[in-house]
Design an enzyme around this catalytic site. Structure first.
Site, PDB file in Angstrom:
ATOM      1  N   LYS A  60       0.930  -1.116   0.044  1.00 14.29           N
ATOM      2  CA  LYS A  60       0.147  -0.057   0.176  1.00 14.29           C
ATOM      3  C   LYS A  60       0.871   1.203   0.027  1.00 14.29           C
ATOM      4  O   LYS A  60       1.730   1.686   1.148  1.00 14.29           O
ATOM      5  CB  LYS A  60      -0.843  -0.179   1.165  1.00 14.29           C
ATOM      6  CG  LYS A  60      -2.200   0.649   1.242  1.00 14.29           C
ATOM      7  CD  LYS A  60      -1.995   2.017   0.996  1.00 14.29           C
ATOM      8  CE  LYS A  60      -2.225   2.926   2.213  1.00 14.29           C
ATOM      9  NZ  LYS A  60      -1.780   4.467   1.637  1.00 14.29           N
TER      10      LYS A  60
ATOM     11  N   GLY B 235       4.811   2.806  11.035  1.00 16.58           N
ATOM     12  CA  GLY B 235       4.191   4.158  11.033  1.00 16.58           C
ATOM     13  C   GLY B 235       3.540   4.763  12.453  1.00 16.58           C
ATOM     14  O   GLY B 235       4.186   4.073  13.437  1.00 16.58           O
TER      15      GLY B 235
ATOM     16  N   GLY C 144      -1.348   1.873  13.184  1.00 10.98           N
ATOM     17  CA  GLY C 144      -0.690   0.253  13.742  1.00 10.98           C
ATOM     18  C   GLY C 144      -1.837  -0.454  14.543  1.00 10.98           C
ATOM     19  O   GLY C 144      -2.266  -1.468  14.170  1.00 10.98           O
TER      20      GLY C 144
ATOM     21  N   GLU D 168       5.447  -1.786  13.524  1.00  5.41           N
ATOM     22  CA  GLU D 168       6.383  -0.861  14.119  1.00  5.41           C
ATOM     23  C   GLU D 168       5.697   0.463  14.409  1.00  5.41           C
ATOM     24  O   GLU D 168       5.562   1.087  13.618  1.00  5.41           O
ATOM     25  CB  GLU D 168       7.530  -0.940  13.521  1.00  5.41           C
ATOM     26  CG  GLU D 168       8.560  -1.818  13.813  1.00  5.41           C
ATOM     27  CD  GLU D 168       9.769  -1.380  13.530  1.00  5.41           C
ATOM     28  OE1 GLU D 168      10.494  -1.927  13.018  1.00  5.41           O
ATOM     29  OE2 GLU D 168      10.033  -0.189  14.443  1.00  5.41           O
TER      30      GLU D 168
ATOM     31  N   CYS E 227      12.433   6.957  14.076  1.00  2.00           N
ATOM     32  CA  CYS E 227      11.765   6.097  15.130  1.00  2.00           C
ATOM     33  C   CYS E 227      12.808   5.951  16.049  1.00  2.00           C
ATOM     34  O   CYS E 227      12.121   5.376  17.262  1.00  2.00           O
ATOM     35  CB  CYS E 227      10.997   4.661  14.512  1.00  2.00           C
ATOM     36  SG  CYS E 227      12.365   3.747  13.544  1.00  2.00           S
TER      37      CYS E 227
END
Ligand code: NAP
Length: 537
Positions: free
Chosen positions: A184, A241, A246, A265, A305
């Site tokens: 996606k 993301g 999530g 994640e 992150c």
């Protein structure tokens, strides 16, 4: 290549019959051509059906073709040349040097997975030979191997348009496992996704694979992304993301008639613990530690992150000097254009909430960058008591912001650490003099994080065999694994045992002749793969 603005389903360019959207340049807030057409759910079903069809041949591919396919993707990405870096730069505001490094990481991890496929240990072959004369009951011949789960839906993040996107770690590990992928595309870098998507599709064709091995689809995450995860053909999800997206995907996957695993994640504050010994040196060493911290907070606009969002520093004179040095270092920093206007807006909201919180003060702030979406990096300060009692101080601010928490003694530190939610990393800055104080913290952190670092910073994740880029919820949805490094392949495999199956019906990895030269565990003992010349001799 000329961007088409369309999805790529099983090797065919497909114009979406839904709405259209554009990529945006965050430096100018201008739309980037072309318009991207968004798929309807009916059109999406053709991608998942093709992935389902591709499974039988792709999941049983011989190791050499399989590895060559992964290497072809890497070659094709490199062959795009500067066009890829230019488009990614326009869509994300990330500088060329950063994107060049990210491209190398992306192609490097594809080639690393090619080596994993050739080496073959991930197939997990175990053979318990029959013992016909065992008393009181004979033992059957039982053989085990790992098989690919099935088609995987992958969602990339905005902050790594290459390494955590179309051909990023989730796609590479799923394809290496033998799972077809439906990717996606992220709305923040549609053109970058299309360029890389065509590189993957070309590798599929050039290696003679079923075209359904890879599809790239455009559509909103909240509708098409959700429909993708709900589709019965999909057997697992890889996601990087935000926590909200999530968790939304986890709920959808769990509510299906056949629930499937989601490897998401999400957010992480990556706490750093500074011990007395690390601040016992001369003023230059304190300045250097403060400067390194500010670099880790502000690099890539803090849009990593693994950016350190919390730092625990001792109360007292040395800690005061460190905080002052942090203030000077951050004051000398400048904002950089963030990935999207929305992410810059969330940064403003998050830092606003932090500065309004009781007992939180601004330690220092840099200057804004030259564009509308380049806020000035900011570092705040507070005490352990405020941190442990106010949940606002535990929320991730995605971008160049961090909070320094002053603690008094080892117990204070342990108490704060035990209240932290699941994280990707924790870092300790210490000297030998601190070992006794640090020792009790390690078992506490093992329960909280996926990677513990000493005298380093969490940013910069090595892609290798021993890396863990994961951790307890809410850092990830599944604490048992990693999304970076070769262990990531295990997420998309499951064991199957074969009992008393004749050689002629056994899959190649389990046959006595060991035609794929695999290391195997026979009756519990590791038996090294024979050299190629020895096989069948
Ligand atoms: P995001 O907004 O969550 O988007 C990621 C993907 O999820 C996009 O494809 C998005 O689709 C889709 N999506 C959004 N909402 C959804 C929903 N309700 N259902 C299904 N899919 C949905 O993430 P982002 O844009 O990359 O934002 C950055 C955030 O990611 C930061 O907060 C950061 O903490 C986190 N992050 C974490 C890591 C990590 O490794 N832990 C790494 C990078 C970023 P659209 O394209 O339609 O938006």
């Amino acid at each position: 290549m000329t961007l088409t603005g369309h999805s790529l389903i099983a090797g065919r360019t497909v114009a979406g019959e839904g709405k259209t959207t554009f990529g945006f340049n965050p430096a100018t807030n201008e739309a980037l051509e072309p318009a991207y057409t968004l798929l309807t759910e009916e059109q999406l079903a053709t991608a998942t059906a093709a992935a389902k069809d591709a499974y039988a041949s792709f999941s049983t591919l011989d190791p050499e073709t399989h590895a060559s396919f992964l290497e072809s993707i890497a070659d094709n990405i490199e062959a795009i040349g500067d066009e890829l870096l230019v488009r990614a730069g326009q869509e994300t505001g990330l500088p060329a040097a950063r994107l060049t490094g990210e491209r190398a990481r992306t192609t490097g991890q594809l080639r690393l997975f090619a080596a994993v496929v050739r080496q073959g240990d991930y197939r997990g072959v175990r053979i318990d030979p029959a013992i016909p004369d065992r008393a009181p009951l004979p033992r059957a011949d039982i053989r085990q191997r790992q098989i690919p789960l099935g088609p995987v839906a992958v969602f990339g993040a905005s902050n790594f348009p290459l390494a955590f996107s179309t051909a990023g770690g989730d796609t590479a590990s799923a394809l290496a496992a033998g799972c077809p992928v439906v990717f996606k595309a992220h709305n923040a870098h549609p053109g970058t996704s299309e360029l890389v998507g065509h590189a993957i599709a070309k590798a599929v064709t050039d290696n003679g694979l079923h075209p359904g091995v890879f599809s790239l689809i455009y559509g909103p995450g909240s509708s098409i992304g959700q429909a993708l995860v709900a589709d019965p053909a999909i057997k697992a999800v890889g996601f990087t993301g935000s926590q909200s997206a999530g968790i939304a995907l986890m709920k959808t996957a769990a509510a299906r008639p056949e629930p499937i695993p989601v490897y998401a994640e999400m957010s992480s504050l990556n706490p750093v613990f500074v011990f007395d010994g690390a601040l016992a040196g001369d003023p230059e060493s304190i300045d250097a530690l403060a400067a390194a911290y500010v670099t880790a907070v502000t690099g890539s606009s803090g849009q990593l992150c693994t950016s350190p969002g919390l730092l625990f520093a001792p109360a007292g004179e040395a800690g005061d000097k460190f905080a002052a040095a942090v203030g000077r270092a951050v004051a000398a920093s400048a904002g950089q254009t963030m990935l999207t206007a929305g992410i810059a807006g969330s940064w403003n909201t998050g830092t606003g909430a932090l500065s309004a919180a009781d007992g939180v003060e601004l330690i220092g702030q840099g200057t804004p960058g030259p564009t509308e979406n380049a806020p000035a990096p900011a570092i705040f300060g507070t005490g352990v008591e405020q941190f442990t009692t106010n949940h606002v101080l535990h929320e991730e601010i995605f971008g160049a912001a961090s909070l320094v928490i002053r603690y008094t003694g080892a117990e204070d530190l342990l108490s704060a650490a035990s209240r932290i939610e699941g994280q990707l990393t924790a870092s300790l800055h210490l000297t030998e003099a601190d070992y006794a104080t640090a020792a009790p913290l390690i078992p506490v952190l093992e329960q909280k994080v996926g990677r513990i670092i000493v005298n380093g910073w969490p940013t910069g994740v090595e892609v290798g065999h021993a890396m863990v880029h994961g951790g307890p919820f809410p850092a990830t949805s599944d604490t048992r694994t990693t999304s970076v490094g070769t262990l990531a392949i295990n997420r998309f495999l499951r064991p199957v045992a074969y009992q008393n199956i004749p050689q002629e019906l056994l899959p190649a990895p389990l046959q006595d002749t060991n035609p794929w030269h695999l290391n195997r565990r026979i009756d519990g003992d590791v038996v090294a793969a024979p050299q190629k010349a020895e096989v069948g001799a």
